[in-house]
Design a protein around this motif. Structure first.
Motif, PDB file in Angstrom:
ATOM      1  N   GLY A 238       0.836  -1.197  -0.166  1.00 12.15           N
ATOM      2  CA  GLY A 238      -0.040   0.013  -0.027  1.00 12.15           C
ATOM      3  C   GLY A 238       0.957   1.250  -0.035  1.00 12.15           C
ATOM      4  O   GLY A 238       0.259   2.444  -0.178  1.00 12.15           O
ATOM      5  N   THR A 239       2.089   1.233   0.209  1.00 15.72           N
ATOM      6  CA  THR A 239       3.073   2.313   0.099  1.00 15.72           C
ATOM      7  C   THR A 239       3.172   3.081  -1.316  1.00 15.72           C
ATOM      8  O   THR A 239       3.207   2.146  -2.333  1.00 15.72           O
ATOM      9  CB  THR A 239       4.692   1.996   0.269  1.00 15.72           C
ATOM     10  OG1 THR A 239       4.605   1.304   1.660  1.00 15.72           O
ATOM     11  CG2 THR A 239       5.432   3.083   0.280  1.00 15.72           C
ATOM     12  N   ARG A 240       2.727   4.238  -1.251  1.00 18.83           N
ATOM     13  CA  ARG A 240       2.648   5.065  -2.431  1.00 18.83           C
ATOM     14  C   ARG A 240       4.150   5.563  -2.960  1.00 18.83           C
ATOM     15  O   ARG A 240       4.664   6.092  -2.080  1.00 18.83           O
ATOM     16  CB  ARG A 240       1.673   6.242  -2.403  1.00 18.83           C
ATOM     17  CG  ARG A 240       0.272   5.862  -2.090  1.00 18.83           C
ATOM     18  CD  ARG A 240      -0.755   7.141  -1.779  1.00 18.83           C
ATOM     19  NE  ARG A 240      -0.877   7.916  -3.193  1.00 18.83           N
ATOM     20  CZ  ARG A 240      -0.848   9.209  -3.212  1.00 18.83           C
ATOM     21  NH1 ARG A 240      -0.369   9.796  -2.340  1.00 18.83           N
ATOM     22  NH2 ARG A 240      -0.917   9.578  -4.427  1.00 18.83           N
ATOM     23  N   ILE A 241       4.268   5.318  -4.085  1.00 19.03           N
ATOM     24  CA  ILE A 241       5.586   6.046  -4.731  1.00 19.03           C
ATOM     25  C   ILE A 241       5.405   7.010  -5.804  1.00 19.03           C
ATOM     26  O   ILE A 241       4.224   6.855  -6.293  1.00 19.03           O
ATOM     27  CB  ILE A 241       6.406   4.718  -4.913  1.00 19.03           C
ATOM     28  CG1 ILE A 241       5.849   3.990  -6.104  1.00 19.03           C
ATOM     29  CG2 ILE A 241       6.956   3.980  -3.863  1.00 19.03           C
ATOM     30  CD1 ILE A 241       6.732   2.713  -6.589  1.00 19.03           C
ATOM     31  N   VAL A 242       6.357   7.555  -5.992  1.00 16.41           N
ATOM     32  CA  VAL A 242       6.056   8.857  -7.221  1.00 16.41           C
ATOM     33  C   VAL A 242       7.297   8.761  -8.077  1.00 16.41           C
ATOM     34  O   VAL A 242       8.424   8.679  -7.721  1.00 16.41           O
ATOM     35  CB  VAL A 242       5.759  10.068  -6.602  1.00 16.41           C
ATOM     36  CG1 VAL A 242       6.942  10.707  -5.768  1.00 16.41           C
ATOM     37  CG2 VAL A 242       5.287  11.148  -7.638  1.00 16.41           C
ATOM     38  N   LEU A 243       7.190   9.050  -9.438  1.00 13.97           N
ATOM     39  CA  LEU A 243       8.095   9.193 -10.364  1.00 13.97           C
ATOM     40  C   LEU A 243       7.664  10.467 -11.247  1.00 13.97           C
ATOM     41  O   LEU A 243       6.571  10.508 -11.636  1.00 13.97           O
ATOM     42  CB  LEU A 243       8.059   8.044 -11.498  1.00 13.97           C
ATOM     43  CG  LEU A 243       9.434   7.927 -12.539  1.00 13.97           C
ATOM     44  CD1 LEU A 243       9.716   6.585 -12.894  1.00 13.97           C
ATOM     45  CD2 LEU A 243       8.843   8.748 -13.881  1.00 13.97           C
ATOM     46  N   THR A 244       8.790  11.431 -11.119  1.00 14.11           N
ATOM     47  CA  THR A 244       8.396  12.758 -11.970  1.00 14.11           C
ATOM     48  C   THR A 244       9.067  12.606 -13.218  1.00 14.11           C
ATOM     49  O   THR A 244      10.422  12.345 -13.346  1.00 14.11           O
ATOM     50  CB  THR A 244       9.064  13.884 -11.139  1.00 14.11           C
ATOM     51  OG1 THR A 244       8.356  13.921  -9.660  1.00 14.11           O
ATOM     52  CG2 THR A 244       8.708  15.151 -11.921  1.00 14.11           C
ATOM     53  N   HIS A 245       8.299  12.750 -14.468  1.00 11.10           N
ATOM     54  CA  HIS A 245       8.841  12.957 -15.575  1.00 11.10           C
ATOM     55  C   HIS A 245       8.255  14.041 -16.257  1.00 11.10           C
ATOM     56  O   HIS A 245       6.829  14.220 -16.370  1.00 11.10           O
ATOM     57  CB  HIS A 245       8.242  11.647 -16.391  1.00 11.10           C
ATOM     58  CG  HIS A 245       8.534  11.446 -17.755  1.00 11.10           C
ATOM     59  ND1 HIS A 245      10.023  11.369 -18.087  1.00 11.10           N
ATOM     60  CD2 HIS A 245       8.094  11.415 -19.048  1.00 11.10           C
ATOM     61  CE1 HIS A 245      10.283  11.609 -19.648  1.00 11.10           C
ATOM     62  NE2 HIS A 245       9.099  11.390 -19.807  1.00 11.10           N
ATOM     63  N   ARG A 246       8.970  14.897 -16.909  1.00 10.78           N
ATOM     64  CA  ARG A 246       8.536  16.134 -17.469  1.00 10.78           C
ATOM     65  C   ARG A 246       7.878  17.093 -16.501  1.00 10.78           C
ATOM     66  O   ARG A 246       6.709  17.331 -16.934  1.00 10.78           O
ATOM     67  CB  ARG A 246       7.955  15.683 -18.728  1.00 10.78           C
ATOM     68  CG  ARG A 246       8.889  15.285 -19.765  1.00 10.78           C
ATOM     69  CD  ARG A 246       8.323  14.880 -21.374  1.00 10.78           C
ATOM     70  NE  ARG A 246       9.162  14.322 -22.040  1.00 10.78           N
ATOM     71  CZ  ARG A 246       8.749  13.695 -23.450  1.00 10.78           C
ATOM     72  NH1 ARG A 246       7.804  13.872 -23.641  1.00 10.78           N
ATOM     73  NH2 ARG A 246       9.874  13.151 -24.179  1.00 10.78           N
ATOM     74  N   SER A 247       8.280  17.168 -15.586  1.00 11.56           N
ATOM     75  CA  SER A 247       7.371  18.035 -14.482  1.00 11.56           C
ATOM     76  C   SER A 247       5.980  17.619 -13.984  1.00 11.56           C
ATOM     77  O   SER A 247       5.487  18.164 -13.532  1.00 11.56           O
ATOM     78  CB  SER A 247       7.406  19.408 -14.856  1.00 11.56           C
ATOM     79  OG  SER A 247       8.871  19.923 -15.417  1.00 11.56           O
ATOM     80  N   ILE A 248       5.856  16.334 -14.384  1.00 13.56           N
ATOM     81  CA  ILE A 248       4.811  15.788 -14.085  1.00 13.56           C
ATOM     82  C   ILE A 248       4.952  14.540 -12.898  1.00 13.56           C
ATOM     83  O   ILE A 248       5.394  13.676 -13.170  1.00 13.56           O
ATOM     84  CB  ILE A 248       3.881  15.285 -15.222  1.00 13.56           C
ATOM     85  CG1 ILE A 248       3.482  16.231 -16.071  1.00 13.56           C
ATOM     86  CG2 ILE A 248       2.504  14.568 -14.662  1.00 13.56           C
ATOM     87  CD1 ILE A 248       2.688  15.925 -17.427  1.00 13.56           C
TER      88      ILE A 248
END
Length: 317
Positions: A238-248
């Motif tokens: 359930g851990t949320r992870i994030v990847l930023t690509h082209r400022s999104i």
């Protein structure tokens, strides 16, 4: 490689700048890369034109494979483990060992590859899938300018054969893992267990399994770092992870198998963070452990790779 003289000059210049005496060079192998023995410092240099190599990938892959105990040639310990550029060439420096290919039995070679592949199942690294090679071949076959010697009938036959083989392998649904690239003379070293000299050029390729084996788990085709972090309770399902690509920001959730479910699409989890990252970025590969981050209550982000390394350093993994 055609410009061997300039490539040798670039390699010896890099070595000399690093206080490694290199007055001579012996060509060990010449293909898309040049493998050189630099003397008298006894260093193996791998050289390729900048932009036509994957030198940084090779360095990172060698380090990761060494971490999991794979029998691979180590980087030269007297200098920083990185890619050096000189006169349009990318140069990496490795420990040199005398080749003993004629004295290595097929059984010993097979044992070395078996040990290597066992370690490669543990290394979570971005890698092209075997279908990328098929796609490249299909593009060559379909383009008369790139394959002018092919007769029309041969072109039709090969196109159909490549397509049918791709379908046959995909439909089989075998477990996939990294495989070592094509062997060539001089890339095996004589140790108690022979060691492949080249850094592997892996494809993510299906490995045949006996029919009696149980069906593979859908998400964790091998124990990834994320799955190991779940086992060590560094991460939780359930851990949320994030990847930023082209400022999104692209968010995803880790499931209880270590799979990654993209919030934007849902559905079947991706087995590795590399795969999920490649989908988000629209690329063939992605260094998922580096690109995906966790975010705490204050908004501070930490990459999965850094989180893993901190856990290892603290003895938690």
């Amino acid at each position: 490689m055609t410009d061997v003289t300039r490539a040798i000059a670039a390699a010896t210049s890099v070595a000399a700048a690093l206080d490694l005496p290199a007055n001579g060079a012996v060509v060990l192998h010449n293909s898309n890369k040049l493998a050189l023995r630099l003397t008298p410092c006894d260093v193996l240099a791998r050289v390729a034109p900048v932009g036509q190599e994957v030198a940084q990938f090779e360095v990172e892959l060698a380090q990761r494979l060494a971490e999991v105990g794979c029998p691979v040639c180590p980087l030269e310990p007297r200098v920083d483990p990185r890619v050096y550029t000189r006169d349009g060439f990318a140069v990496t420096l490795w420990t040199y060992y005398e080749p003993v290919t004629p004295h290595t039995s097929p059984v010993d070679y097979a044992k070395a590859l078996e040990q290597l592949h066992a370690g490669m199942r543990k290394a979570d690294v971005p890698s092209p899938r075997f279908t990328d090679r098929i796609t490249e071949a299909e593009e060559v076959v379909a383009d008369p300018d790139r394959s002018p010697e092919l007769a029309d009938a041969d072109r039709v036959f090969l196109s159909g054969r490549l397509a049918s083989l791709r379908r046959a392998i995909d439909d089989r649904g075998a477990v996939e893992q990294l495989l070592h690239g094509e062997p060539h003379p001089g890339n095996v070293l004589g140790f108690p267990t022979p060691t492949p000299q080249d850094t592997p050029q892996p494809d993510q390729t299906p490995v045949p399994q006996p029919r009696a084996n149980p069906a593979p788990r859908k998400t964790a085709r091998r124990r990834t770092d994320v799955a190991k972090m779940l086992d060590a309770r560094i991460l939780t399902a359930g851990t949320r992870i994030v990847l930023t690509h082209r400022s999104i920001d692209h968010w995803a959730t880790i499931n209880d198998d270590g799979g990654v479910v993209l919030n934007a699409t849902g559905g079947t989890p991706y087995g590795r963070v590399d795969e999920a990252g490649a989908v988000v970025r629209g690329t063939k590969t992605c260094q998922g452990m580096k690109e995906w981050h966790i975010e705490d209550e204050t908004g501070t982000r930490l990459s999965l790779r850094t989180l893993r390394d901190q856990a290892v350093a603290a003895g938690l993994m």
